[in-house]
Design an enzyme around this catalytic site. Structure first.
Site, PDB file in Angstrom:
ATOM      1  N   GLU A 171      70.872  41.512  26.780  1.00 35.96           N
ATOM      2  CA  GLU A 171      71.793  42.488  27.360  1.00 35.96           C
ATOM      3  C   GLU A 171      73.269  42.215  27.061  1.00 35.96           C
ATOM      4  O   GLU A 171      74.066  41.923  27.973  1.00 35.96           O
ATOM      5  CB  GLU A 171      71.601  42.551  28.883  1.00 35.96           C
ATOM      6  CG  GLU A 171      70.219  42.968  29.314  1.00 35.96           C
ATOM      7  CD  GLU A 171      70.113  43.283  30.811  1.00 35.96           C
ATOM      8  OE1 GLU A 171      71.106  43.076  31.534  1.00 35.96           O
ATOM      9  OE2 GLU A 171      69.056  43.741  31.236  1.00 35.96           O
ATOM     10  N   GLU A 365      62.050  43.545  30.161  1.00 36.43           N
ATOM     11  CA  GLU A 365      62.282  43.408  31.603  1.00 36.43           C
ATOM     12  C   GLU A 365      62.058  44.748  32.276  1.00 36.43           C
ATOM     13  O   GLU A 365      62.554  45.776  31.808  1.00 36.43           O
ATOM     14  CB  GLU A 365      63.727  42.979  31.928  1.00 36.43           C
ATOM     15  CG  GLU A 365      64.034  41.536  31.709  1.00 36.43           C
ATOM     16  CD  GLU A 365      65.469  41.176  32.058  1.00 36.43           C
ATOM     17  OE1 GLU A 365      66.062  41.808  32.956  1.00 36.43           O
ATOM     18  OE2 GLU A 365      65.999  40.250  31.414  1.00 36.43           O
TER      19      GLU A 365
HETATM   20  C1  FCB Z   1      68.952  42.113  34.108  1.00 41.50           C
HETATM   21  C2  FCB Z   1      69.105  40.671  33.685  1.00 41.50           C
HETATM   22  C3  FCB Z   1      68.217  39.718  34.431  1.00 41.50           C
HETATM   23  C4  FCB Z   1      68.062  40.082  35.884  1.00 41.50           C
HETATM   24  C5  FCB Z   1      67.728  41.550  36.050  1.00 41.50           C
HETATM   25  C6  FCB Z   1      67.523  41.997  37.473  1.00 41.50           C
HETATM   26  O1  FCB Z   1      70.144  42.794  33.860  1.00 41.50           O
HETATM   27  O2  FCB Z   1      68.835  40.544  32.324  1.00 41.50           O
HETATM   28  O3  FCB Z   1      68.709  38.427  34.247  1.00 41.50           O
HETATM   29  O4  FCB Z   1      69.171  39.706  36.596  1.00 41.50           O
HETATM   30  O5  FCB Z   1      68.714  42.335  35.466  1.00 41.50           O
END
Ligand code: FCB
Length: 469
Positions: A171, A365
């Site tokens: 990210e 994620e």
């Molecule tokens: C993302 C991050 C991760 C975590 C989630 C909830 O932005 O990559 O580390 O904090 O959000």
């Protein structure tokens, strides 16, 4: 609609070094910008820091004594586990020797995973930049990109092709806009459009790191990057602007070798892009095997009639997007205040697939901090449990969206749930619980939540469980 995932589809869970490891001053680790930030009063909720976190550094380091977390992963049945390596453990000084102790730690974790048949997916940079690079302006400094490439080479040299997939960055939107443009993330400089050099230097780091990893492992490991692509609805102009600033600013240089001209047009007057040097785009544009996408929620946007940049530097807006307003999103929201929008995941996957059909995708994620938090209850038989039906419902709807995208032609290779266990949620400290395993921060006890059992069943059946047992 078929509910079966394709053969070879990888199920996983994810964590990140600063969020779980603790052991902040041990094993030769140097401070990172997140240590500095979290130790600065007022930056994190309750002044929480990652000093101890989930204590994974100890639990995993003494693997033969504990092996708790790895046993949990094995019990869950994941194909892969996404972890990150902390540069401050591996390169604790700017020009000094590599810290073998740090590398040993990650090597032990990787070997322990492999011994259980779990493929490691390793993120090289999940935001914990060494403070010594922070002291030299961090990502505003072009040299940082070259330092990260040196580090990537060291890690890939040691861990080699034992790693299924190397991910250069997690990210970069957060480690540029949210960290340099706004004040929410370390170092929290609030520079507004002054964050654009960080954007470019992260792109450059990605390309240099990708080459460094390739030079060590060739084609034996996969190479990727993880982006939190923005999915917005609403006014077409606003959506388009945010697509340029939030998505194409990474995707086009990394996958196509250019910055879109429209990006220069919409940032005219706030950024001259002179930090882009001859040859940079060739460096950034490297062959990748898979693109990681993190998705949690969507936005609703409109063009704003507020004064334009640089006058307006609202912390919640990305620089260059200050002429866009975020409207309240309809429907249900999570404990983070993020809306629940599984259709957004489907639409996003379709859009990326249609625009960049050549690159396979991976959800690296997705998950939820449930409104009201998670509670430990004692069952009739005396065991501890956490009933989290809302997390199960959220995951189910997002897995369904992913399956629909696969059915509609997206080459989606895997899905990692965030997170394996409750951990340090950046500026929110320990107040937000994303885990499918509950972490008792007093005792470091792990309590699998109902969602863990649900996900275990999904993985075993290779299909979405249709009713909750
Ligand atoms: C993302 C991050 C991760 C975590 C989630 C909830 O932005 O990559 O580390 O904090 O959000």
């Amino acid at each position: 609609m078929t509910m079966i995932f394709p053969e070879g589809f990888q199920f996983g869970t994810a964590t990140a070094s600063y969020q779980i490891e603790g052991g902040a001053t041990e094993g030769g680790r140097a401070p990172s910008i997140w240590d500095t930030f979290s130790h600065t009063p007022g930056k994190t909720v309750n002044g929480d820091t990652g000093d101890v976190a989930c204590d994974s550094y100890h639990l995993w380091d003494s693997y033969h004594l504990w092996h708790k977390d790895i046993d949990l992963l094995a019990d869950l049945g994941v194909d892969s586990y996404r972890l990150s390596v902390a540069m401050p453990r591996v390169m604790p000084t700017e020009d000094g020797p590599v810290n073998e102790e740090g590398l040993d730690y990650y090597e032990r974790v990787v070997d322990a995973l492999l011994a259980k048949g779990i493929k490691p997916t390793v993120t090289l940079y999940h935001w914990d930049l060494p403070q010594y690079l922070g002291d030299k302006n961090g990502w505003l400094n072009r040299d940082t990109a070259y330092k990260l490439a040196d580090y990537a080479k060291v890690v890939a040299h040691r861990l080699g092709d034992r790693i299924e997939t190397y991910t250069t960055l997690n990210e970069p939107w957060c480690s540029s806009y949210l960290s340099y443009g706004a004040t929410e993330h370390a170092p929290g400089l609030g520079l507004g459009p002054g964050a654009f050099p960080a954007v470019h230097h992260l792109n450059l780091a990605h390309g240099l790191m990708a080459q460094a990893v390739r030079s060590e492992v060739g084609a034996k490991s996969q190479l990727s990057v993880t982006l939190n692509l923005q999915f917005n609805r609403g006014d077409a102009d606003a959506v388009h602007r945010l697509d340029l600033i939030g998505n194409r600013v990474w995707l086009d240089p990394m996958l196509r070798g250019y910055y879109p001209n429209e990006l220069f047009a919409i940032t005219k007057g706030i950024c001259d892009w002179e930090f882009v040097k001859d040859g940079d785009l060739e460096q950034i544009h490297q062959p990748l095997d898979v693109l990681g996408i993190n998705y949690y929620s969507s936005g609703l946007v409109a063009m704003s009639d507020r004064p334009q940049f640089p006058q307006s530097t609202a912390a919640s807006t990305a620089p260059g997007a200050s002429d866009v307003d975020w409207l309240p999103t309809p429907g249900e929201h999570t404990d983070m205040g993020w809306n629940i929008d599984p259709k957004g995941l489907y639409d996003l996957l379709m859009r990326v697939h249609n625009n960049y059909p050549e690159i396979p995708l991976m959800i690296t994620e997705n998950g939820i901090a449930v409104e009201g938090g998670d509670r430990v209850v004692i069952e009739a038989d005396g065991t501890k449990a956490v009933h989290d039906p809302k997390r199960i419902a959220y995951l189910k709807r997002h897995f369904e969206a992913a399956l629909k995208a696969i059915e509609d032609g997206v080459d989606l290779r895997g899905y990692f749930v965030w997170s394996m266990l409750d951990n340090f949620e950046w500026a929110f400290g320990y107040t937000k619980r994303f885990g499918i395993v509950y972490t008792d921060y007093e005792t470091e006890e792990r309590i699998p939540k109902d969602s863990f059992k649900w996900y275990k069943r999904l993985i075993a059946e290779h299909a979405i469980p249709q009713e909750q047992r």
